[in-house]
Design an enzyme around this catalytic site. Structure first.
Site, PDB file in Angstrom:
ATOM      1  N   HIS A  53     -31.600  23.399   8.561  1.00  0.00           N
ATOM      2  CA  HIS A  53     -30.865  24.431   8.513  1.00  0.00           C
ATOM      3  C   HIS A  53     -31.667  25.619   9.397  1.00  0.00           C
ATOM      4  O   HIS A  53     -31.086  26.306  10.551  1.00  0.00           O
ATOM      5  CB  HIS A  53     -30.815  25.256   7.189  1.00  0.00           C
ATOM      6  N   GLY A  96     -30.831  24.914  -3.196  1.00  0.00           N
ATOM      7  CA  GLY A  96     -31.926  25.282  -1.894  1.00  0.00           C
ATOM      8  C   GLY A  96     -30.998  26.165  -1.065  1.00  0.00           C
ATOM      9  O   GLY A  96     -29.966  26.183  -1.176  1.00  0.00           O
ATOM     10  N   GLN A 106     -28.900  30.523   6.288  1.00  0.00           N
ATOM     11  CA  GLN A 106     -27.537  30.285   5.735  1.00  0.00           C
ATOM     12  C   GLN A 106     -26.848  31.701   5.404  1.00  0.00           C
ATOM     13  O   GLN A 106     -25.894  31.908   5.122  1.00  0.00           O
ATOM     14  CB  GLN A 106     -27.700  29.511   4.462  1.00  0.00           C
ATOM     15  N   HIS A 150     -33.110  18.818   4.283  1.00  0.00           N
ATOM     16  CA  HIS A 150     -31.840  19.578   4.249  1.00  0.00           C
ATOM     17  C   HIS A 150     -31.859  21.088   4.979  1.00  0.00           C
ATOM     18  O   HIS A 150     -31.444  21.482   5.757  1.00  0.00           O
ATOM     19  CB  HIS A 150     -30.897  19.448   3.103  1.00  0.00           C
ATOM     20  N   GLU A 151     -32.784  21.900   4.217  1.00  0.00           N
ATOM     21  CA  GLU A 151     -33.364  23.234   4.476  1.00  0.00           C
ATOM     22  C   GLU A 151     -34.022  23.451   5.834  1.00  0.00           C
ATOM     23  O   GLU A 151     -33.489  24.402   6.476  1.00  0.00           O
ATOM     24  CB  GLU A 151     -33.972  23.748   3.484  1.00  0.00           C
ATOM     25  N   CYS A 202     -23.147  21.117   0.670  1.00  0.00           N
ATOM     26  CA  CYS A 202     -24.109  22.450   1.518  1.00  0.00           C
ATOM     27  C   CYS A 202     -23.168  23.649   1.035  1.00  0.00           C
ATOM     28  O   CYS A 202     -22.035  23.705   1.062  1.00  0.00           O
ATOM     29  CB  CYS A 202     -24.051  22.188   2.769  1.00  0.00           C
ATOM     30  N   LEU A 203     -24.011  24.349   0.676  1.00  0.00           N
ATOM     31  CA  LEU A 203     -23.202  25.909   0.328  1.00  0.00           C
ATOM     32  C   LEU A 203     -22.544  26.480   1.427  1.00  0.00           C
ATOM     33  O   LEU A 203     -21.748  27.355   1.544  1.00  0.00           O
ATOM     34  CB  LEU A 203     -24.493  26.628  -0.186  1.00  0.00           C
TER      35      LEU A 203
HETATM   36 ZN    ZN Z   1     -26.990  23.375   3.468  1.00  0.00          ZN
END
Ligand code: ZN
Length: 180
Positions: A139, A46, A51, A135-136, A93-94
């Site tokens: 963000h 995702g 991000q 989670h997204e 997480c990225l």
């Molecule tokens: Zn993340």
């Protein structure tokens, strides 16, 4: 199409709250395509516009590891309209390098969002997909999963990160294969 640069904690861009998209135009659709490409290249399941330093409410999600691209969701102005149950998931997480931790989330969520085809849709999600949505959407509100941990855990990670950056060891290798 160029890959987008994924912002990493503690980049202040990750704390920005995203704004709703008023027009679903070609620019929005092209940006969603770049986001999807960036997510697959990372690799992650995702990615939120926040991000990559963009302040629009856009997310891409694909939690089907077996068939990348087949169940890709490109969503505009997504929101949670119903949530139930609870589940604990080990999240990565990225935007948070070399770290994962257990986070408690709703086990099932009902999402309402717009598609690139300008249709409003509802999606019922459970397990990893439900976790990924929550989670997204965090963000998009400028929140990271580490903000949901205890202060002690977050501080320990922050110190570890500072040390890694100082020693040039932070290479962003995933602690697990699931990063959101
Ligand atoms: Zn993340």
């Amino acid at each position: 199409m160029a890959l987008l640069r994924i912002r990493k904690y503690p980049d202040p861009a990750l704390k920005q709250s995203a704004k709703p998209v008023a027009d679903i135009d070609a620019g929005v659709n092209a940006f969603l395509d770049s986001m999807a490409q960036t997510m697959y290249a990372a690799p992650g399941v995702g990615l939120a516009a926040t991000q990559v330093g963009d302040s629009r409410r856009l997310v891409v999600i694909d939690t089907d590891h077996q068939n990348p691209g087949k169940h890709l969701l490109k969503l505009i102005n997504p929101r949670i309209v119903e949530a139930e149950g609870s589940i604990v998931w080990e999240e990565g997480c990225l935007s948070v390098i070399d770290f994962s931790a257990e986070v408690k989330r709703a086990a099932k969520v009902l999402i309402r969002a717009w598609t690139p085809e300008q249709k409003e849709i509802e999606i019922e999600a459970a397990d990893l997909q439900a976790v990924a949505f929550q989670h997204e959407l965090d963000h998009l509100d400028g929140r990271l999963f580490i903000d949901r941990l205890s202060r002690i855990k977050r501080e320990l990670y922050r110190r570890k990160l500072v040390k890694m950056l100082k020693e040039g060891k932070a290479d962003g290798q995933p602690p697990s294969h699931v990063r959101i």
